[in-house]
Scaffold this motif. Structure first.
Motif, PDB file in Angstrom:
ATOM      1  N   TRP A 292      -3.340 -15.146-127.620  1.00  0.00           N
ATOM      2  CA  TRP A 292      -4.778 -15.407-127.452  1.00  0.00           C
ATOM      3  C   TRP A 292      -5.223 -14.991-126.053  1.00  0.00           C
ATOM      4  CZ3 TRP A 292      -5.310 -15.925-132.262  1.00  0.00           C
ATOM      5  CH2 TRP A 292      -4.558 -16.806-133.022  1.00  0.00           C
ATOM      6  N   VAL A 293      -6.523 -14.968-125.858  1.00  0.00           N
ATOM      7  CA  VAL A 293      -7.033 -14.505-124.565  1.00  0.00           C
ATOM      8  C   VAL A 293      -6.645 -15.454-123.431  1.00  0.00           C
ATOM      9  CG1 VAL A 293      -9.331 -15.575-124.744  1.00  0.00           C
ATOM     10  CG2 VAL A 293      -9.024 -13.472-123.412  1.00  0.00           C
ATOM     11  N   VAL A 294      -6.589 -16.746-123.679  1.00  0.00           N
ATOM     12  CA  VAL A 294      -6.192 -17.674-122.613  1.00  0.00           C
ATOM     13  C   VAL A 294      -4.780 -17.321-122.135  1.00  0.00           C
ATOM     14  CG1 VAL A 294      -5.753 -20.081-121.977  1.00  0.00           C
ATOM     15  CG2 VAL A 294      -7.660 -19.531-123.489  1.00  0.00           C
ATOM     16  N   GLY A 295      -3.938 -16.909-123.069  1.00  0.00           N
ATOM     17  CA  GLY A 295      -2.581 -16.517-122.707  1.00  0.00           C
ATOM     18  C   GLY A 295      -2.566 -15.283-121.816  1.00  0.00           C
ATOM     19  N   HIS A 296      -3.450 -14.328-122.100  1.00  0.00           N
ATOM     20  CA  HIS A 296      -3.522 -13.123-121.268  1.00  0.00           C
ATOM     21  C   HIS A 296      -4.039 -13.473-119.866  1.00  0.00           C
ATOM     22  CE1 HIS A 296      -3.016 -11.120-125.093  1.00  0.00           C
ATOM     23  NE2 HIS A 296      -3.035  -9.933-124.524  1.00  0.00           N
ATOM     24  N   SER A 297      -5.188 -14.183-119.855  1.00  0.00           N
ATOM     25  CA  SER A 297      -5.847 -14.409-118.569  1.00  0.00           C
ATOM     26  C   SER A 297      -5.177 -15.504-117.743  1.00  0.00           C
ATOM     27  CB  SER A 297      -7.321 -14.760-118.784  1.00  0.00           C
ATOM     28  OG  SER A 297      -8.015 -13.642-119.296  1.00  0.00           O
ATOM     29  N   TYR A 298      -4.719 -16.590-118.417  1.00  0.00           N
ATOM     30  CA  TYR A 298      -4.273 -17.722-117.615  1.00  0.00           C
ATOM     31  C   TYR A 298      -2.848 -18.201-117.889  1.00  0.00           C
ATOM     32  CZ  TYR A 298      -9.027 -17.415-116.043  1.00  0.00           C
ATOM     33  OH  TYR A 298     -10.196 -16.930-115.510  1.00  0.00           O
ATOM     34  N   ILE A 299      -2.067 -17.461-118.697  1.00  0.00           N
ATOM     35  CA  ILE A 299      -0.623 -17.692-118.648  1.00  0.00           C
ATOM     36  C   ILE A 299      -0.010 -16.556-117.836  1.00  0.00           C
ATOM     37  CG2 ILE A 299       1.558 -17.814-119.927  1.00  0.00           C
ATOM     38  CD1 ILE A 299       0.045 -19.087-122.252  1.00  0.00           C
ATOM     39  N   VAL A 300      -0.417 -15.325-118.146  1.00  0.00           N
ATOM     40  CA  VAL A 300       0.248 -14.195-117.498  1.00  0.00           C
ATOM     41  C   VAL A 300      -0.483 -13.709-116.237  1.00  0.00           C
ATOM     42  CG1 VAL A 300       1.146 -11.847-117.802  1.00  0.00           C
ATOM     43  CG2 VAL A 300       1.341 -13.505-119.660  1.00  0.00           C
ATOM     44  N   TYR A 301      -1.668 -13.115-116.400  1.00  0.00           N
ATOM     45  CA  TYR A 301      -2.226 -12.384-115.261  1.00  0.00           C
ATOM     46  C   TYR A 301      -2.850 -13.239-114.147  1.00  0.00           C
ATOM     47  CZ  TYR A 301      -1.381  -8.104-117.895  1.00  0.00           C
ATOM     48  OH  TYR A 301      -0.777  -7.076-118.565  1.00  0.00           O
ATOM     49  N   GLY A 302      -3.732 -14.175-114.532  1.00  0.00           N
ATOM     50  CA  GLY A 302      -4.503 -14.902-113.507  1.00  0.00           C
ATOM     51  C   GLY A 302      -3.634 -15.618-112.478  1.00  0.00           C
ATOM     52  N   PRO A 303      -2.758 -16.535-112.928  1.00  0.00           N
ATOM     53  CA  PRO A 303      -1.951 -17.269-111.950  1.00  0.00           C
ATOM     54  C   PRO A 303      -1.071 -16.349-111.108  1.00  0.00           C
ATOM     55  CG  PRO A 303      -1.833 -18.322-114.112  1.00  0.00           C
ATOM     56  CD  PRO A 303      -2.558 -17.029-114.298  1.00  0.00           C
ATOM     57  N   LEU A 304      -0.489 -15.321-111.717  1.00  0.00           N
ATOM     58  CA  LEU A 304       0.395 -14.431-110.958  1.00  0.00           C
ATOM     59  C   LEU A 304      -0.403 -13.607-109.952  1.00  0.00           C
ATOM     60  CD1 LEU A 304       2.883 -13.239-113.747  1.00  0.00           C
ATOM     61  CD2 LEU A 304       3.336 -14.885-111.915  1.00  0.00           C
ATOM     62  N   ILE A 305      -1.584 -13.145-110.355  1.00  0.00           N
ATOM     63  CA  ILE A 305      -2.415 -12.407-109.402  1.00  0.00           C
ATOM     64  C   ILE A 305      -2.721 -13.297-108.201  1.00  0.00           C
ATOM     65  CG2 ILE A 305      -4.751 -11.465-109.037  1.00  0.00           C
ATOM     66  CD1 ILE A 305      -4.539 -10.206-111.833  1.00  0.00           C
ATOM     67  N   ALA A 306      -2.966 -14.588-108.485  1.00  0.00           N
ATOM     68  CA  ALA A 306      -3.269 -15.511-107.390  1.00  0.00           C
ATOM     69  C   ALA A 306      -2.021 -15.839-106.570  1.00  0.00           C
ATOM     70  CB  ALA A 306      -3.883 -16.793-107.947  1.00  0.00           C
ATOM     71  N   GLY A 307      -0.854 -15.506-107.113  1.00  0.00           N
ATOM     72  CA  GLY A 307       0.378 -15.769-106.363  1.00  0.00           C
ATOM     73  C   GLY A 307       0.978 -17.136-106.623  1.00  0.00           C
ATOM     74  N   MET A 308       0.575 -17.779-107.735  1.00  0.00           N
ATOM     75  CA  MET A 308       1.216 -19.045-108.065  1.00  0.00           C
ATOM     76  C   MET A 308       2.256 -18.831-109.161  1.00  0.00           C
ATOM     77  SD  MET A 308      -2.226 -20.910-109.659  1.00  0.00           S
ATOM     78  CE  MET A 308      -1.566 -22.528-109.581  1.00  0.00           C
ATOM     79  N   ALA A 309       3.045 -19.886-109.394  1.00  0.00           N
ATOM     80  CA  ALA A 309       3.980 -19.842-110.507  1.00  0.00           C
ATOM     81  C   ALA A 309       3.232 -20.198-111.780  1.00  0.00           C
ATOM     82  CB  ALA A 309       5.105 -20.839-110.267  1.00  0.00           C
TER      83      ALA A 309
END
Ligand code: ATP
Ligand code: MG
Length: 638
Positions: A292-309
């Motif tokens: 789902w889109v939440v998985g794309h934006s906030y499991i994979v890309y968003g947190p990692l782009i921000a530098g969090m785990a």
């Protein structure tokens, strides 16, 4: 220095969008700077950060390897197989390069599609990031889909390679993927050049010589291969992803690279409160699925782009017990959590002791999205956790929240029942459904639309179907080119919006137009109603009638027709008093559960089809087939 208010922040995003977004674009690394912030010369097709080159994988992985290689990056937990594995940024970097080399060895080139049909395991994230790294377009298909749906997506995406695994697991039951995949490829007209199989040791894979390849064997060859990031145009396609299909045929949402990276980086800071200065050591836990889109934006890309785990979790919220999520929050010091109302409703039925047993002091807030957040659910979780509960409204199409509270800009109270206010960059309006006139005053119900250009991160077009993009989303209001969300909304005096359901959930009873969600809300007011779905059913006399399906809080005694009739009558009275007799459902049926998608969305169209004795269509993401069967049985003439 005075801290800017959200009102100022928002106003600047609308009045000086180029300056605003050029500033936000500094949150990511660019290889070549962009010349134009937004090219909207050919609406509704807008292009963000034109001339710039960047890479999603570089921003999510490589740039953090340089500064803090040993910090946690990807935390994979499966309560199904009892496995837990933490990858640091350095380890993630190696695995992603290895996966990129493996994909290249199977013939994947820049611009090629890679279809990912996988359970929630680390290799799924490696595959997504590897595609981003080499400029391949990933198309993740939710692992719960059966062969037919998978086949139509294979034909639509035309992938060079399909990445899959032997099996997923749900509630301790192994769900083999390979037979479904083989059948889907047999059904599809398009044939992938290769299939890459990850073996978890859960099920037979039946490898087909020449076509199927073992990931483990190729990993052994490529684990030290260096694959640099390819610098991509900001407007290069990063991925395609289908909408949930709640209302009809799923649409292949196509997303860019640079705009998406900037939108996610900005949302991490302004909405989720994670800035480059405080990201180190923080953990994000989104309980969704990569399908789902939440998985794309906030499991994979968003947190990692921000530098969090980021935590990737396979399993139910209730296994081995209802404390499993809170154990993870405590263990990994989760600061931001993202889930869906449906999951909270599941937890609400469990013993509250599971929540109390854990130290949740690291958690700052719980974000919920995907469906309306009803007040009882919100109040329960808010008092159980003692943390802010932040509703956010968006769509697969937009990639990040349209309406919520930007606490990272200025802390503001949430209002129960409202996702919040328009996010920066979104020119949200309510239009009168019949005249198309803007509803400027408070408390008027209208269609929620957004003026173009949509902010960065939103869909570029429908994959290989520009005409459908323009027609379906931008041409539904006569005489105006606005983006239609197909949701009803209302705005209060303070500018907070409320979502009142989908515009195609409207039914027409003897000439009266009624929203099924309004009827549902009214029925929810009865003290013995736990959950309800209302659908419009064709009726030769009235055009349509409303039918209600209710899960009772206390179902004891309802098997007796007299008791059921009494409750049915009481519920009708509630509707009569709150909405009027025209809205009264023609029947109220009591059921054990309501049919929902695996992502927790009510399948009203399936219920409606069953009520009208039609084929309910694609049901492969349905959570609980018994729920629909019970409705079928109830409707059988006796
Ligand atoms: P399809 O478009 O294929 O019918 P879908 O709309 O269910 O599927 P998604 O993009 O996953 O696919 O869901 C977006 C929709 O979910 C929104 O348009 C809205 O109807 C609903 N939604 C999402 N978040 C919220 C929320 N916080 N409150 C109310 N409704 C929400
Ligand atoms: Mg939709």
């Amino acid at each position: 220095m005075t801290k800017s208010t959200y009102a100022d922040f928002y106003r600047r995003s609308i009045e000086e969008p180029d300056a605003f977004w050029a500033e936000q674009a500094q949150l990511i690394d660019w290889q070549r700077p962009f010349d134009t912030v937004c090219d909207n010369s050919n609406p509704p097709f807008s292009r963000w950060f034109v001339g710039g080159t960047t890479n999603l994988c570089h921003n999510a992985v490589d740039r953090h390897v340089a500064t803090r290689p040993d910090d946690n990056a990807l935390i994979c937990v499966s309560s199904e197989t009892d496995e837990e594995r933490v990858y640091s940024f350095r380890e993630l970097h190696a695995e992603v390069q290895c996966m990129a080399a493996v994909l290249q060895s199977l013939g994947v080139q820049q611009g090629d599609r890679v279809l990912i049909y996988m359970p929630m395991i680390a290799q799924a994230a490696f595959a997504m990031l590897a595609c981003a790294r080499i400029g391949a377009v990933h198309s993740v298909v939710f692992g719960g889909f059966a062969s037919g749906s998978l086949a139509s997506r294979i034909d639509n995406a035309q992938p060079t390679v399909i990445v899959s695994a032997d099996a997923g697991s749900r509630s301790g039951k192994v769900l083999p993927y390979k037979p479904l995949l083989d059948e889907a490829i047999r059904l599809a007209a398009h044939q992938p050049a290769a299939v890459l199989m990850v073996n978890r040791g859960l099920a037979e894979m039946g490898m087909q010589a020449g076509r199927d390849h073992s990931f483990e064997a190729l990993r052994a060859i490529h684990i030290h291969t260096v694959v640099p990031c390819v610098w991509l145009d900001s407007t290069a396609i990063s991925y395609t992803l289908y909408t949930s299909g709640t209302t009809g045929l799923p649409k292949g949402v196509q997303r860019d690279t640079g705009g998406y990276a900037v939108a996610l980086a900005a949302s991490m800071q302004h909405i989720f409160g994670v800035s480059p200065a405080n990201a180190a050591g923080q953990t994000y836990f989104a309980t969704s699925d990569i399908g789902w889109v939440v998985g794309h934006s906030y499991i994979v890309y968003g947190p990692l782009i921000a530098g969090m785990a980021t935590i990737m979790y396979e399993g139910l919220p209730t296994r081995p017990d209802a404390g499993v999520w809170w154990t993870l929050v405590e263990k990994y010091q989760v600061s931001v959590m993202f889930s869906a109302p449906t999951a909270v409703r599941v937890l609400k039925k469990q013993d509250p002791k599971f929540l109390k047993a854990h130290d949740l002091s690291s958690l700052r807030a719980l974000y919920l999205a995907g469906e309306p957040l009803d007040e009882p659910t919100a109040s329960w979780i808010s008092s159980a956790l003692g943390k802010p509960i932040i509703d956010n409204y968006w769509q697969t199409e937009t990639g990040w929240p349209i309406l919520t509270i930007a606490n990272g800009v200025e802390p503001k109270p949430s209002k129960f029942g409202s996702p919040g206010v328009p996010m920066y960059g979104y020119k949200v309006k309510l239009l009168d459904e019949t005249t198309g006139q803007e509803l400027a005053g408070a408390n008027q119900k209208g269609v929620l639309v957004i003026d173009g250009p949509l902010p960065p991160g939103c869909m570029q077009t429908v994959w290989r179907d520009d005409a459908r993009f323009a027609a379906a989303y931008w041409s539904s209001i006569p005489g105006q080119q606005v983006y239609n969300t197909f949701d009803w909304g209302i705005r209060d005096e303070d500018g907070y919006y409320y979502i009142l359901g989908r515009t195609d959930d409207v039914i027409n009873v003897a000439g009266h137009r009624l929203g099924t969600r309004e009827i549902e809300e009214s029925i929810s007011g009865h003290s013995n109603v736990a959950e309800v779905a209302v659908v419009g059913v064709a009726d030769s006399l009235k055009g349509q009638v409303a039918m209600a399906f209710v899960v009772a809080k206390d179902a004891a005694g309802l098997e007796l027709p007299a008791n059921a009739l009494k409750l049915e009558g009481d519920i009708m009275k509630v509707v009569d008093t709150s909405l009027g007799a025209v809205a009264r459902p023609s029947r109220v049926f009591f059921v054990n559960a309501l049919p929902k998608t695996r992502s927790g969305k009510m399948l009203r169209r399936a219920i409606q089809a069953v009520c009208e004795q039609r084929d309910p269509g694609d049901l492969t993401t349905m959570e609980d087939p018994a729920a629909l069967q019970q409705i079928k049985d109830l409707l059988k003439p006796v």
